[in-house]
Design an enzyme around this catalytic site. Sequence first.
Site, PDB file in Angstrom:
ATOM      1  N   ASP A  12      92.408 -35.439 -47.928  1.00  0.00           N
ATOM      2  CA  ASP A  12      91.240 -36.150 -48.606  1.00  0.00           C
ATOM      3  C   ASP A  12      89.681 -36.395 -48.172  1.00  0.00           C
ATOM      4  O   ASP A  12      89.648 -37.128 -48.814  1.00  0.00           O
ATOM      5  CB  ASP A  12      92.121 -36.975 -48.837  1.00  0.00           C
TER       6      ASP A  12
ATOM      7  N   HIS B 214      98.279 -38.205 -40.835  1.00  0.00           N
ATOM      8  CA  HIS B 214      99.452 -36.852 -41.396  1.00  0.00           C
ATOM      9  C   HIS B 214     100.754 -37.448 -41.680  1.00  0.00           C
ATOM     10  O   HIS B 214     101.352 -36.952 -39.984  1.00  0.00           O
ATOM     11  CB  HIS B 214      98.994 -35.756 -42.283  1.00  0.00           C
TER      12      HIS B 214
HETATM   13  C1  SDX Z   1      97.814 -36.972 -48.547  1.00  0.00           C
HETATM   14  O1  SDX Z   1     102.973 -35.316 -47.419  1.00  0.00           O
HETATM   15  C2  SDX Z   1     102.021 -35.223 -47.662  1.00  0.00           C
HETATM   16  O2  SDX Z   1     101.786 -33.789 -47.543  1.00  0.00           O
HETATM   17  C3  SDX Z   1     101.034 -35.306 -48.536  1.00  0.00           C
HETATM   18  C4  SDX Z   1      99.687 -34.778 -48.673  1.00  0.00           C
HETATM   19  C5  SDX Z   1     100.010 -33.897 -49.717  1.00  0.00           C
HETATM   20  O3  SDX Z   1      99.276 -32.486 -50.193  1.00  0.00           O
HETATM   21  O4  SDX Z   1     100.768 -34.362 -50.669  1.00  0.00           O
HETATM   22  O5  SDX Z   1      98.845 -34.548 -47.446  1.00  0.00           O
HETATM   23  C6  SDX Z   1      98.027 -35.410 -49.623  1.00  0.00           C
HETATM   24  O6  SDX Z   1      98.653 -37.747 -49.006  1.00  0.00           O
HETATM   25  C7  SDX Z   1      97.750 -36.890 -47.663  1.00  0.00           C
HETATM   26  C8  SDX Z   1      97.284 -38.478 -46.678  1.00  0.00           C
HETATM   27  C9  SDX Z   1      95.995 -38.665 -47.028  1.00  0.00           C
HETATM   28  N1  SDX Z   1      96.208 -40.665 -46.675  1.00  0.00           N
HETATM   29  C10 SDX Z   1      95.543 -41.066 -46.301  1.00  0.00           C
HETATM   30  O7  SDX Z   1      93.991 -40.317 -45.334  1.00  0.00           O
HETATM   31  C11 SDX Z   1      95.744 -42.619 -45.759  1.00  0.00           C
HETATM   32  C12 SDX Z   1      95.155 -42.393 -44.431  1.00  0.00           C
HETATM   33  N2  SDX Z   1      96.564 -42.231 -42.899  1.00  0.00           N
HETATM   34  C13 SDX Z   1      97.158 -42.768 -43.302  1.00  0.00           C
HETATM   35  O8  SDX Z   1      97.677 -43.588 -43.980  1.00  0.00           O
HETATM   36  C14 SDX Z   1      98.795 -42.093 -42.975  1.00  0.00           C
HETATM   37  O9  SDX Z   1      97.997 -41.187 -41.562  1.00  0.00           O
HETATM   38  C15 SDX Z   1      99.168 -41.483 -43.568  1.00  0.00           C
HETATM   39  C16 SDX Z   1      99.642 -42.426 -44.695  1.00  0.00           C
HETATM   40  C17 SDX Z   1      98.980 -39.708 -44.231  1.00  0.00           C
HETATM   41  C18 SDX Z   1     101.331 -41.285 -42.517  1.00  0.00           C
HETATM   42  O10 SDX Z   1     101.506 -42.288 -42.044  1.00  0.00           O
HETATM   43  P1  SDX Z   1     102.803 -41.965 -41.014  1.00  0.00           P
HETATM   44  O11 SDX Z   1     103.152 -40.781 -40.950  1.00  0.00           O
HETATM   45  O12 SDX Z   1     103.710 -42.863 -41.976  1.00  0.00           O
HETATM   46  O13 SDX Z   1     101.979 -42.183 -40.035  1.00  0.00           O
HETATM   47  P2  SDX Z   1     102.312 -44.216 -39.040  1.00  0.00           P
HETATM   48  O14 SDX Z   1     101.505 -45.208 -40.323  1.00  0.00           O
HETATM   49  O15 SDX Z   1     103.531 -44.366 -39.158  1.00  0.00           O
HETATM   50  O16 SDX Z   1     101.097 -43.904 -38.549  1.00  0.00           O
HETATM   51  C19 SDX Z   1     101.166 -43.788 -36.698  1.00  0.00           C
HETATM   52  C20 SDX Z   1     100.360 -44.330 -36.607  1.00  0.00           C
HETATM   53  C21 SDX Z   1     100.803 -45.895 -36.529  1.00  0.00           C
HETATM   54  O17 SDX Z   1      99.740 -46.539 -34.961  1.00  0.00           O
HETATM   55  P3  SDX Z   1     100.986 -47.349 -34.431  1.00  0.00           P
HETATM   56  O18 SDX Z   1     101.340 -48.702 -35.395  1.00  0.00           O
HETATM   57  O19 SDX Z   1     101.643 -46.427 -33.604  1.00  0.00           O
HETATM   58  O20 SDX Z   1      99.677 -48.124 -33.418  1.00  0.00           O
HETATM   59  O21 SDX Z   1      99.660 -44.083 -36.304  1.00  0.00           O
HETATM   60  C22 SDX Z   1      98.612 -44.986 -37.143  1.00  0.00           C
HETATM   61  C23 SDX Z   1      99.247 -46.352 -37.381  1.00  0.00           C
HETATM   62  O22 SDX Z   1      98.478 -47.240 -37.490  1.00  0.00           O
HETATM   63  N3  SDX Z   1      97.809 -44.717 -38.062  1.00  0.00           N
HETATM   64  C24 SDX Z   1      96.506 -44.550 -38.587  1.00  0.00           C
HETATM   65  C25 SDX Z   1      95.646 -44.317 -39.238  1.00  0.00           C
HETATM   66  N4  SDX Z   1      97.032 -43.522 -39.636  1.00  0.00           N
HETATM   67  C26 SDX Z   1      98.379 -43.287 -39.170  1.00  0.00           C
HETATM   68  N5  SDX Z   1      95.245 -45.915 -37.356  1.00  0.00           N
HETATM   69  C27 SDX Z   1      94.082 -45.809 -38.554  1.00  0.00           C
HETATM   70  N6  SDX Z   1      93.866 -44.843 -39.080  1.00  0.00           N
HETATM   71  C28 SDX Z   1      95.229 -43.394 -39.933  1.00  0.00           C
HETATM   72  N7  SDX Z   1      94.464 -43.369 -40.411  1.00  0.00           N
END
Ligand code: SDX
Length: 391
Positions: free
Chosen positions: A325, A268
């Site tokens: 989620d 998140h």
């Molecule tokens: C919602 O913003 C809100 O409030 C949203 C929400 C709401 O109520 O409105 O809470 C609803 O959207 C919840 C999130 C639902 N999405 C998912 O579950 C999809 C999976 N999650 C990821 O895509 C991610 O964690 C996000 C999109 C939720 C957050 O993305 P960020 O903060 O931009 O994190 P990032 O993409 O910059 O990742 C940071 C690091 C990366 O690794 P490095 O490149 O630094 O090595 O963390 C890793 C990412 O690869 N990472 C994950 C991951 N999420 C982040 N690795 C594996 N699995 C994951 N789920």
Amino acid sequence: KTGYTTYDPGFGNTASCASAITFMDGEKGILRYRGIPIEDLAENATFIETAYLLINGHLPSPEELNRTRVLLNDFSMVHESMQIFFQNFPQGSHPMGILSGMIMALRSFYPDMGTEEDMNTHFLYLLSKVRTMAAMSYRLSRGEKVVYPRHDLSYCANFLNMMFDSPVHPYIVEEDLVRALNVFLILHADHEQNCSTSAVRVVGSSKAPLYASIAAGVSALWGPLHGGANQAVIEMLEKIHKEGATIDEVIRRAKDRKDPFRLMGFGHRVYKTYDPRAKIIKKMCDRILGKLKKEDPLLDIAKKLEEVALTDPYFVDHNLYPNVDFYSGIVLRAMRIPTNMFPVMFAIGRLPGWIAQWKESMEDPSQRISRPRQIYTGLPETRYHDIMDRK
Ligand code: SDX
């Protein structure tokens, strides 16, 4: 106004705006709507009380709640010609695409947006009609007759009845499922300046109609990184269940930076600890499946995934915890909601939050059009040259 500062017209990625609606503490995993902890609302409130709280800033009195219920009932029908609109979407259209289009169409039926009174009417139109349209699109997508809302059912019971009632299998209102739907919608009702709420505020800042802002919110929510994640989580769990992939294999893939696969429902932008909503929904999964005397193998897989991920150094180092989620799809499956409608359920929940945020930005006297700038990294000044001189 207390707690307000000027809405940042720059609205860049780093910029944000002041708001008195929702408080989040990402480190401690705290979420409050108008000061009331989400745990308190999930335990005691209905979705309509919570919607009223978000939009009007306080819990409704008995008279205010009764009036709201009467108006939601009055506005629950949808213009018959909207059915033709649904039927002209190609078979298999995603419900979020249909919903966004239908919300835009709604405005054409109720265009007067003049007085303050009108605006409150439009808020309740949207809350009531979006729910009816979601059930209607499900029925029409299955070639089934539309079930009309009933005056004697609550907001959530009406939705489930409109989804599943049939002459051969009359829908029996199950209070446990109605309560579970209220809690599901409460947990999704607002979440500060997330991607889709930002879209609502940005579109609203140009003074486009409320319906255009809400349709923009639906479009932004559709993405699998945002509101589409609940559908992506179930598709991921179903794939694991079907292919028999091991939990370790899934965790390994999720950590492989070369692999675009992510553990959906984890991570998140704000919460760097357990999403407080995920805790509530996880408990609700056990409760609802227990009450229905149902098993869901996907819940077992989800729990095992969580157990391994929470002790894995990669997930710990990246502060990756279950978000709202991760378990929500299990509850929706228990209600027999089809997977491709999960983002629509999120949108029905988030609607009062979008409305409250839109209303707050419209009421802010310093509100200006959102106009972020870009940092130019392109070519220095150059000249046009004729096509004949180009290779
Ligand atoms: C919602 O913003 C809100 O409030 C949203 C929400 C709401 O109520 O409105 O809470 C609803 O959207 C919840 C999130 C639902 N999405 C998912 O579950 C999809 C999976 N999650 C990821 O895509 C991610 O964690 C996000 C999109 C939720 C957050 O993305 P960020 O903060 O931009 O994190 P990032 O993409 O910059 O990742 C940071 C690091 C990366 O690794 P490095 O490149 O630094 O090595 O963390 C890793 C990412 O690869 N990472 C994950 C991951 N999420 C982040 N690795 C594996 N699995 C994951 N789920």
